[in-house]
Design a protein around this motif. Structure first.
Motif, PDB file in Angstrom:
ATOM      1  N   ILE A 148       0.838  -1.204   0.000  1.00 26.62           N
ATOM      2  CA  ILE A 148       0.000   0.000   0.000  1.00 26.62           C
ATOM      3  C   ILE A 148       0.869   1.249   0.000  1.00 26.62           C
ATOM      4  CG2 ILE A 148      -1.528   1.386   1.469  1.00 26.62           C
ATOM      5  CD1 ILE A 148      -3.002  -1.179   2.203  1.00 26.62           C
ATOM      6  N   ARG A 149       1.828   1.305   0.902  1.00 25.87           N
ATOM      7  CA  ARG A 149       2.696   2.482   0.941  1.00 25.87           C
ATOM      8  C   ARG A 149       3.607   2.516  -0.284  1.00 25.87           C
ATOM      9  NH1 ARG A 149      -0.655   5.262   3.769  1.00 25.87           N
ATOM     10  NH2 ARG A 149      -0.165   5.575   5.994  1.00 25.87           N
ATOM     11  N   GLY A 179      10.154  -2.357  10.399  1.00 23.80           N
ATOM     12  CA  GLY A 179      11.213  -2.495   9.413  1.00 23.80           C
ATOM     13  C   GLY A 179      10.769  -3.185   8.145  1.00 23.80           C
ATOM     14  N   HIS A 180       9.627  -3.857   8.193  1.00 17.29           N
ATOM     15  CA  HIS A 180       9.097  -4.543   7.014  1.00 17.29           C
ATOM     16  C   HIS A 180       8.102  -3.688   6.238  1.00 17.29           C
ATOM     17  CE1 HIS A 180      10.995  -8.272   8.299  1.00 17.29           C
ATOM     18  NE2 HIS A 180      10.499  -8.072   9.504  1.00 17.29           N
ATOM     19  N   VAL A 181       7.863  -2.466   6.724  1.00 17.82           N
ATOM     20  CA  VAL A 181       6.931  -1.558   6.036  1.00 17.82           C
ATOM     21  C   VAL A 181       7.631  -0.215   5.856  1.00 17.82           C
ATOM     22  CG1 VAL A 181       4.620  -0.551   6.005  1.00 17.82           C
ATOM     23  CG2 VAL A 181       5.007  -2.739   7.167  1.00 17.82           C
ATOM     24  N   PRO A 182       8.507  -0.105   4.846  1.00 14.48           N
ATOM     25  CA  PRO A 182       9.216   1.164   4.623  1.00 14.48           C
ATOM     26  C   PRO A 182       8.232   2.300   4.367  1.00 14.48           C
ATOM     27  CG  PRO A 182      10.176  -0.613   3.319  1.00 14.48           C
ATOM     28  CD  PRO A 182       8.887  -1.141   3.882  1.00 14.48           C
ATOM     29  N   GLY A 183       8.510   3.436   4.975  1.00 15.28           N
ATOM     30  CA  GLY A 183       7.659   4.601   4.770  1.00 15.28           C
ATOM     31  C   GLY A 183       6.251   4.395   5.265  1.00 15.28           C
ATOM     32  N   GLN A 241       6.338   7.718  14.155  1.00 13.31           N
ATOM     33  CA  GLN A 241       7.160   8.789  13.601  1.00 13.31           C
ATOM     34  C   GLN A 241       8.402   8.089  13.064  1.00 13.31           C
ATOM     35  OE1 GLN A 241       7.769  11.850  16.573  1.00 13.31           O
ATOM     36  NE2 GLN A 241       5.623  11.812  17.192  1.00 13.31           N
ATOM     37  N   ASP A 242       8.350   7.773  11.758  1.00 10.00           N
ATOM     38  CA  ASP A 242       9.362   6.918  11.137  1.00 10.00           C
ATOM     39  C   ASP A 242      10.757   7.191  11.672  1.00 10.00           C
ATOM     40  OD1 ASP A 242       7.953   5.225   9.537  1.00 10.00           O
ATOM     41  OD2 ASP A 242       8.016   6.490   7.763  1.00 10.00           O
TER      42      ASP A 242
END
Length: 416
Positions: A273-274, A295-299, A404-405
């Motif tokens: 999705i991202r 860490g498995h969902v960048p951004g 907050q990435d």
């Protein structure tokens, strides 16, 4: 929910005989099967020199016996084990202070191995041990065989983390309680979080591997006053279900995404999705609480989820009691709690302690009446009110955790 648990080990239980060492301390009887951990979590070791003993090992004559029918292996261990550790820590502290009603408190643990067939036998074994209280697994479906076995005995039962709304009404038994926040309360809070952002159009995505997650999103759908522009269900065994989600989101004007799913499956859905440039804010229930999936969902972007407590070291919980509980958890296990649900184990034992002290007895009928009198009882996870027809923590506030990435941070405490 998917299954997959280790074979039941009923012949031998392990009595860990050193106070403060390993995962459990003196008085705990626990299966010798190894624990399973989520990716990114270090393995937790039990005592290096456990003393084997058969089920039903002798107890002090005057002991108050708390049985725990909870999983430390299989997929339910992700929910049960943290609460079980916190429960043991509270029992240890209680014994250090002189016990309960002047009597020692002993924890008997029977590992269900996340196997339905174990639950009835486990309940029968705990009854043979003469338990005064049973701490029950978080999952109502898995709990049912055990509750059936316990019903005629009149045993008091508390699930530290049962969230299904079926725990509320007493339908599972007149002496059955839960310290978990019901899915209806979580859904109500999610509705309020979306609404306060001024978002009136939402897409709902459900990871069907979690019955709890499914129930939260279905309750959200019913309670949301805005428009549900899309409803998608995902199964990791059918990756073809992802394309309709991506194309539906890309072609819609939805303002918010409400995601109900598990940390294990979430990256399969959220990363694409991202990655597709879909940036709408995402709101999630407490089944997503934790940060090792980030860490498995960048951004991951604008992401809000619910929790019982902030476990994040760089964004500590505002409650000193929560911080102490989490510090005790770390001292015993060697790692921080993977999510905030650990506090419910402490609260389950604490609720029992207060009810017993007020009752002046461990008689389950009298103790249950005292629990039903809880009116905004201030426990670590927040105030709890029970009643004759309310046996779960409806309306309890929860923590709002935002991303907050690349960090998860405590934002505030909010009620429904």
């Amino acid at each position: 929910m998917p299954s997959g648990a280790r074979p039941v080990l009923l012949a031998v239980l392990v009595l860990l005989a050193c106070t403060g060492c390993g995962l459990f301390s003196e008085g705990t009887v626990i299966s010798s099967a190894p624990m399973t951990e989520e990716e990114g979590q270090p393995a937790v070791q039990s005592s290096p020199t456990p003393t084997a003993t058969f089920a039903g090992a002798p107890l002090p004559d005057d002991a108050i016996v708390i049985g725990a029918l909870m999983a430390t292996t299989g997929f339910l261990a992700d929910y049960d084990e943290p609460a079980l550790v916190a429960a043991q820590n509270r029992i240890d502290a209680l014994n250090e202070a002189g016990g309960l009603l002047g009597r020692p408190v002993v924890l008997r643990h029977f590992d269900s191995h996340t196997e339905m067939s174990s639950m009835h036998r486990g309940a029968e074994q705990l009854l043979l041990d003469g338990v005064d209280l049973v701490l029950m697994t978080c999952d109502a479906v898995f709990a049912q065989p055990a509750l059936n076995a316990l019903e005629s005995s009149g045993t008091l039962v508390i699930s530290p983390c049962g969230t299904d709304d079926i725990w509320i009404s007493g339908e599972l038994g007149e002496r059955v309680f839960s310290l978990g926040t019901p899915v209806s309360t979580e859904a109500e809070i999610l509705v309020s979080l979306v609404a306060e952002r001024g978002l009136t159009d939402a897409t709902v995505i459900i990871d069907q591997t979690s019955t709890e997650a499914v129930a939260v999103c279905e309750a959200f759908e019913q309670g949301f006053a805005g428009r549900i522009s899309g409803l998608y269900r995902y199964q990791p065994t059918d990756p073809g279900l992802l394309e309709p989600i991506l194309s539906g989101l890309a072609g819609s004007s939805t303002e918010a995404i409400v995601f109900c799913g598990t940390r294990l499956v979430a990256p399969e859905i959220l990363a694409p999705i991202r990655g597709a440039g879909i940036v709408q804010p995402i709101f999630a229930s407490s089944t997503m609480d934790g940060d090792h999936w980030l860490g498995h969902v960048p951004g991951v972007g604008d992401f809000t989820m619910l929790s019982y407590a902030s476990v994040y070291t760089d964004s500590p919980d505002p409650s000193p009691e929560v911080r102490q509980l989490l510090a005790d958890y770390f001292a015993v296990t060697g790692h921080r709690a993977r999510d905030g649900r650990a506090v419910t184990g402490h609260d389950a034992v604490e609720a029992y302690v207060r009810a017993v002290e007020r009752a002046g007895t461990t008689d389950p009928a009298v103790v249950a009446v005292q629990m039903e009198r809880f009116d905004a009882e201030d426990l670590v996870a927040g105030p709890v009110t029970f009643g004759s027809r309310v046996h779960a923590a409806i309306g309890r506030p929860m923590r709002v955790i935002t991303i907050q990435d690349p960090y998860a941070r405590f934002e505030r405490i909010v009620g429904p």
